[in-house]
Design a protein around this motif. Structure first.
Motif, PDB file in Angstrom:
ATOM      1  N   ALA A 432       0.899  -1.291  -0.218  1.00 38.35           N
ATOM      2  CA  ALA A 432      -0.227  -0.128   0.150  1.00 38.35           C
ATOM      3  C   ALA A 432       1.073   0.759  -0.148  1.00 38.35           C
ATOM      4  O   ALA A 432       2.041   0.781   0.982  1.00 38.35           O
ATOM      5  CB  ALA A 432      -1.298   0.344   0.954  1.00 38.35           C
ATOM      6  N   CYS A 433      -0.143   2.765  -0.312  1.00 42.43           N
ATOM      7  CA  CYS A 433       0.920   3.871  -0.334  1.00 42.43           C
ATOM      8  C   CYS A 433       0.927   4.174   0.979  1.00 42.43           C
ATOM      9  O   CYS A 433       0.750   4.367   1.952  1.00 42.43           O
ATOM     10  CB  CYS A 433       0.269   5.148  -1.205  1.00 42.43           C
ATOM     11  SG  CYS A 433       1.119   6.278  -0.682  1.00 42.43           S
ATOM     12  N   CYS A 436      -0.941   7.641   2.041  1.00 36.16           N
ATOM     13  CA  CYS A 436      -2.007   7.838   2.381  1.00 36.16           C
ATOM     14  C   CYS A 436      -2.583   5.897   2.194  1.00 36.16           C
ATOM     15  O   CYS A 436      -3.937   5.621   2.425  1.00 36.16           O
ATOM     16  CB  CYS A 436      -2.354   8.341   1.308  1.00 36.16           C
ATOM     17  SG  CYS A 436      -2.561   7.208  -0.441  1.00 36.16           S
ATOM     18  N   ALA A 438      -4.101   3.748   0.241  1.00 38.10           N
ATOM     19  CA  ALA A 438      -4.553   3.514  -0.351  1.00 38.10           C
ATOM     20  C   ALA A 438      -3.994   2.230  -1.161  1.00 38.10           C
ATOM     21  O   ALA A 438      -2.447   1.650  -1.789  1.00 38.10           O
ATOM     22  CB  ALA A 438      -4.790   4.574  -1.695  1.00 38.10           C
ATOM     23  N   ALA A 440      -1.886  -0.929  -2.906  1.00 33.74           N
ATOM     24  CA  ALA A 440      -0.935  -0.455  -4.904  1.00 33.74           C
ATOM     25  C   ALA A 440      -1.471  -1.948  -5.500  1.00 33.74           C
ATOM     26  O   ALA A 440      -2.006  -2.752  -4.803  1.00 33.74           O
ATOM     27  CB  ALA A 440       0.843  -1.065  -4.313  1.00 33.74           C
ATOM     28  N   TRP A 469       5.774   2.302 -10.212  1.00 32.74           N
ATOM     29  CA  TRP A 469       4.549   2.364  -9.424  1.00 32.74           C
ATOM     30  C   TRP A 469       4.605   3.578  -8.733  1.00 32.74           C
ATOM     31  O   TRP A 469       5.351   4.127  -8.074  1.00 32.74           O
ATOM     32  CB  TRP A 469       4.371   1.489  -8.398  1.00 32.74           C
ATOM     33  CG  TRP A 469       3.292   1.276  -7.495  1.00 32.74           C
ATOM     34  CD1 TRP A 469       1.888   1.186  -8.782  1.00 32.74           C
ATOM     35  CD2 TRP A 469       3.186   2.193  -6.328  1.00 32.74           C
ATOM     36  NE1 TRP A 469       0.909   1.512  -7.194  1.00 32.74           N
ATOM     37  CE2 TRP A 469       1.318   2.233  -5.911  1.00 32.74           C
ATOM     38  CE3 TRP A 469       3.899   2.820  -5.646  1.00 32.74           C
ATOM     39  CZ2 TRP A 469       1.079   2.931  -5.139  1.00 32.74           C
ATOM     40  CZ3 TRP A 469       3.258   3.934  -4.795  1.00 32.74           C
ATOM     41  CH2 TRP A 469       1.510   3.158  -4.220  1.00 32.74           C
ATOM     42  N   HIS A 470       3.534   4.725  -8.508  1.00 30.02           N
ATOM     43  CA  HIS A 470       3.095   6.394  -8.288  1.00 30.02           C
ATOM     44  C   HIS A 470       1.371   5.439  -7.595  1.00 30.02           C
ATOM     45  O   HIS A 470       0.426   5.354  -8.582  1.00 30.02           O
ATOM     46  CB  HIS A 470       3.360   6.942  -8.726  1.00 30.02           C
ATOM     47  CG  HIS A 470       2.189   7.280 -10.326  1.00 30.02           C
ATOM     48  ND1 HIS A 470       2.841   6.630 -11.430  1.00 30.02           N
ATOM     49  CD2 HIS A 470       1.540   8.002 -10.089  1.00 30.02           C
ATOM     50  CE1 HIS A 470       1.993   6.666 -11.865  1.00 30.02           C
ATOM     51  NE2 HIS A 470       1.182   7.969 -11.358  1.00 30.02           N
ATOM     52  N   CYS A 471       1.530   6.132  -6.330  1.00 27.73           N
ATOM     53  CA  CYS A 471       0.173   6.231  -6.439  1.00 27.73           C
ATOM     54  C   CYS A 471      -0.985   7.067  -6.816  1.00 27.73           C
ATOM     55  O   CYS A 471      -0.700   8.468  -7.222  1.00 27.73           O
ATOM     56  CB  CYS A 471      -0.205   6.808  -4.384  1.00 27.73           C
ATOM     57  SG  CYS A 471      -1.374   6.722  -3.858  1.00 27.73           S
ATOM     58  N   GLU A 473      -3.398   8.036  -5.799  1.00 31.00           N
ATOM     59  CA  GLU A 473      -4.857   8.527  -4.685  1.00 31.00           C
ATOM     60  C   GLU A 473      -3.803  10.094  -4.519  1.00 31.00           C
ATOM     61  O   GLU A 473      -4.534  11.145  -4.536  1.00 31.00           O
ATOM     62  CB  GLU A 473      -5.129   8.379  -3.931  1.00 31.00           C
ATOM     63  CG  GLU A 473      -6.019   7.204  -3.582  1.00 31.00           C
ATOM     64  CD  GLU A 473      -7.140   6.918  -4.484  1.00 31.00           C
ATOM     65  OE1 GLU A 473      -7.645   8.428  -4.337  1.00 31.00           O
ATOM     66  OE2 GLU A 473      -7.556   6.400  -5.079  1.00 31.00           O
ATOM     67  N   CYS A 474      -2.125   9.908  -4.366  1.00 30.75           N
ATOM     68  CA  CYS A 474      -1.447  11.508  -3.643  1.00 30.75           C
ATOM     69  C   CYS A 474      -0.281  11.229  -4.590  1.00 30.75           C
ATOM     70  O   CYS A 474      -0.196  12.262  -4.333  1.00 30.75           O
ATOM     71  CB  CYS A 474      -1.664  11.127  -2.418  1.00 30.75           C
ATOM     72  SG  CYS A 474      -0.158   9.534  -2.082  1.00 30.75           S
ATOM     73  N   LEU A 479       6.426   2.440  -0.541  1.00 32.51           N
ATOM     74  CA  LEU A 479       5.030   1.458  -0.676  1.00 32.51           C
ATOM     75  C   LEU A 479       5.985   1.193   0.891  1.00 32.51           C
ATOM     76  O   LEU A 479       6.478   1.378   1.885  1.00 32.51           O
ATOM     77  CB  LEU A 479       5.015   0.479  -1.527  1.00 32.51           C
ATOM     78  CG  LEU A 479       4.881   0.892  -3.009  1.00 32.51           C
ATOM     79  CD1 LEU A 479       5.523  -0.526  -2.897  1.00 32.51           C
ATOM     80  CD2 LEU A 479       3.579   1.032  -2.695  1.00 32.51           C
TER      81      LEU A 479
END
Length: 722
Positions: A432-433, A436, A438, A440, A469-471, A473-474, A479
């Protein structure tokens, strides 16, 4: 057998007299002397009741009925209702025997009834064999199995496969011991801790049928309390049945019953006993030699005679839900038994499910709880650690243990073992991020990203690697592990406390008990061992992961697992402390702090009533390939008040990974629709789904338990509707 399908005759209307001339000739009054023996297609028939009504062991819904067979004279004595038989069924093969042709291969079944005449129009095939004269299927068990099949839209044959264990000839040949006389009524013992506990035990001992939902106090006394309820029922001359979630809890109640009543008063039915011993114990119950049964899920069908009490411990445990068709839940089966036998009912646990709260809310059962002062005395002190504390403590954040948790561990290790509960097994399964939190997800299929090693991210669904990878959401690039499993946690704690032994309990090895000496015990939920004298402290890690599951029962299940671990900790009067790492303001966390699972369940029940969710409503899940689900929903004649939710896609199961019950085969894309009806319409919903599924199987479509493009699975009351 009929000429078109080669199977025994089913039910139907009255047959014209001319078509039953031979049967009538064979079943005239047995007192009338005859010069010739009665025959049927050249074979001598039984003198009285020459027709056997048989349930064949075919779990397909369009064959969920009885079939009539003729009873040969040589099988007359053994062919009694309740015995196992073998019959010819199906038109695939024909054999010539005794000058006549017989269709189909041999198949197992149960002889349900002996009759004078058959309603079937065509000629009847004869019983091929009575497997054993042991009458294993009673009228009560048959009625219960039919009720379960109707409730869960399943077949009677499938339910009986769960209810009657496979035959073991050696066990049948051993006689059962003579039944012991009823024991004297037991003292209330630790039932005194509850406001109406002694009255409940006295009611059972008097032969009454009290119904209660029991919120047990923390500590090991629950096993003795269950044993006393069983002993009180036996003292009244009635039988008792207790269903427990696993072998470890069965062993504790077994020891408590043996200590209270001695040997020979109860039978233990678990898979661990082996087929011969388990069947021998089951036969002792069926023959009336033993009147008390404890066991795991399959024991819910145990044929206890003159039933006076059915009890279930920890009904929220997943193991109480049968994975095989028609997938009944032990709680619902025991509720059916309580209504059918008009016996006592006890639903107990440290926590409280929404279904248990509903039984009290409707007045069907009475609450069996302790006063608040007694609860505060018996429960440990519960302290909370929120995400804000973790954010301010970066050093502890890396190890997932804030300062408060470290202090609780150090203080607890001075006087005894410390329990550490982690929500999942293994190493870093999902990511997960870090900013935040969220989840992944894969850019291609939206599947969860995983880190099997420290170097690469891969998708858990499609297997594609993810390098940049990048989130979404934010916009973050860092990670973190959504959940760090038991082994990784044990390694971290071992480095932090090098002089303290570290034990793990989980899938590979589940510990039953641990010594009362200082040690760190890392366990997954449900695998916590019992510590001698209780744990000095407990840490409940990654609470946000348990609460964040997309499931209607996420909060209820998290609270149940937390309380199950915290109940093993010493009372706060002797220093017992529990630290839960979760947002303190959330309702399940507050319920744990106050030790109020009943209040949490009542509030959950109120919210579900407003939203129309189970258990206030009845619900069924229909899953399969998109085209198959659409065709099924178009064909089924649902009740007028039914509401269809969906269908929605189900996650794709990766090849080589464990597949949950009801999940699609690896690589296949399935959808699921939920069908909801208001209270009072559950029976109509189950009947409609069963009729539609029967029509599909009659046309040759894939059955609910099979895989394939045309498969449709129907499950009534699915436990997971997230």
């Amino acid at each position: 057998m009929s000429s078109d399908d080669g199977q025994g005759g089913g039910g139907g209307g009255k047959v014209p007299p001319e078509q039953l001339a031979l049967i009538r000739e064979s079943v005239r009054d047995a007192k009338v002397p005859r010069a010739k023996p009665r025959t049927w297609r050249g074979a001598a028939l039984a003198g009285e009741l020459p027709v056997a009504r048989v349930l064949v062991d075919k779990g397909v819904l369009h064959l969920d009925r009885y079939f009539d067979y003729a009873v040969p004279e040589e099988l007359d004595a053994d062919a009694q209702p309740g015995v196992r038989v073998r019959v010819r069924f199906g038109a695939g093969r024909h054999r010539v025997r005794g000058g006549r042709r017989e269709g189909g291969g041999l198949i197992d079944g149960f002889l349900v009834e002996r009759r004078a005449e058959s309603d079937y129009a065509g000629p009847l095939a004869a019983l091929a064999q009575v497997v054993s004269p042991e009458r294993v299927l009673s009228e009560e068990l048959l009625g219960l199995a039919r009720a379960v099949a109707d409730r869960y839209a399943g077949s009677l044959a499938d339910v009986l496969q769960l209810a009657v264990p496979p035959r073991n000839a050696r066990a049948e040949q051993r006689p059962s011991a003579a039944p012991l006389p009823p024991p004297p009524p037991p003292a209330a013992g630790s039932w005194e801790r509850y406001a109406h506990g002694p009255a409940f035990v006295e009611a059972l001992a008097s032969g009454a049928a009290p119904r209660a939902v029991w919120n047990a106090l923390p500590g090991p006394e629950w096993a003795d309390e269950l044993a006393r309820a069983v002993a009180a029922t036996l003292a009244s001359g009635h039988g008792a049945l207790v269903v427990l979630p696993d072998g470890r809890t069965v062993a504790r109640v077994d020891a408590a019953l043996t200590a209270l009543l001695g040997e020979g008063r109860h039978a233990v039915l678990t898979a661990d006993a082996g087929p011969e011993k388990r069947y021998r114990q089951w036969l002792a119950v069926r023959r009336g030699a033993v009147h008390a049964v404890i066991g795991t899920r399959a024991a819910m069908f145990a044929p206890v005679q003159d039933l006076g009490l059915v009890a279930l411990w920890d009904d929220g445990d997943d193991s109480h839900s049968e994975p095989h068709a028609p997938q009944p839940h032990a709680r619902e089966v025991l509720l059916l038994r309580a209504a059918q036998d008009r016996c006592g009912f006890l639903l107990g646990g440290w926590s409280c499910t929404v279904e248990a709260a509903q039984l009290v809310e409707t007045g069907w059962a009475r609450p069996l709880v302790a006063v608040r002062d007694r609860v505060r005395t018996a429960a440990p002190l519960v302290r909370t650690v929120g995400d804000g504390d973790l954010a301010r403590d970066e050093a502890a954040r890396a190890a997932r243990l804030p300062t408060l948790a470290w202090q609780a561990v150090r203080e607890g290790l001075r006087s005894g073992p410390v329990l550490v509960q982690v929500p999942r097994r293994g190493y870093v399964p999902r990511m997960a991020c870090a900013a935040c939190r969220a989840p992944a997800r894969c850019r291609h299929c939206a599947g969860p990203l995983e880190a099997p090693d420290a170097a690469a991210l891969t998708c858990g669904w499609c297997g594609r690697p993810e390098e940049k990878w990048h989130c979404p959401e934010c916009g973050g690039f860092r990670l973190r592990a959504q959940v760090v499993g038991a082994r990784r946690t044990a390694e971290e704690l071992g480095r932090a406390f090098p002089a303290v032994p570290v034990r793990t309990s989980g899938r590979e090895q589940v510990l039953d008990t641990v010594p009362g000496t200082p040690a760190l015990v890392v366990s997954t939920p449900g695998a916590e061992p019992v510590a001698e004298g209780g744990y000095a402290a407990a840490l409940l890690l990654d609470g946000w992961a348990m609460l964040g599951r997309p499931d209607l029962r996420a909060g209820e299940d998290a609270l149940r697992r937390w309380i199950g671990a915290a109940a093993l900790v010493r009372p706060q009067t002797v220093g017992g402390t529990v630290v839960v790492v979760a947002e303190p303001t959330l309702r399940p966390v507050q319920a744990l702090v106050r030790w109020d699972p009943v209040g949490h369940a009542v509030r959950e029940l109120g919210e579900r009533a407003e939203l129309g969710f189970p258990p206030v409503s009845r619900m069924a899940a229909v899953s399969g390939a998109p085209d198959a689900v659409s065709a099924f929903l178009a064909a089924v004649e649902l009740p007028a008040e039914a509401e269809v939710l969906g269908p929605v896609p189900l996650p794709v199961t990766s090849a080589g990974r464990p597949r949950r019950v009801g999940a699609p085969p690896p690589g296949e894309r399935w959808e699921r629709a939920l069908v909801r009806v208001p209270p009072g319409s559950g029976a109509a919903l189950a009947a409609a789904l069963k009729a539609a599924q029967a029509a599909r199987t009659a046309r040759g479509a894939s059955a609910s338990g099979e895989a394939g493009a045309g498969a449709v699975r129907v499950r009534v009351d699915p436990p997971d509707i997230g």
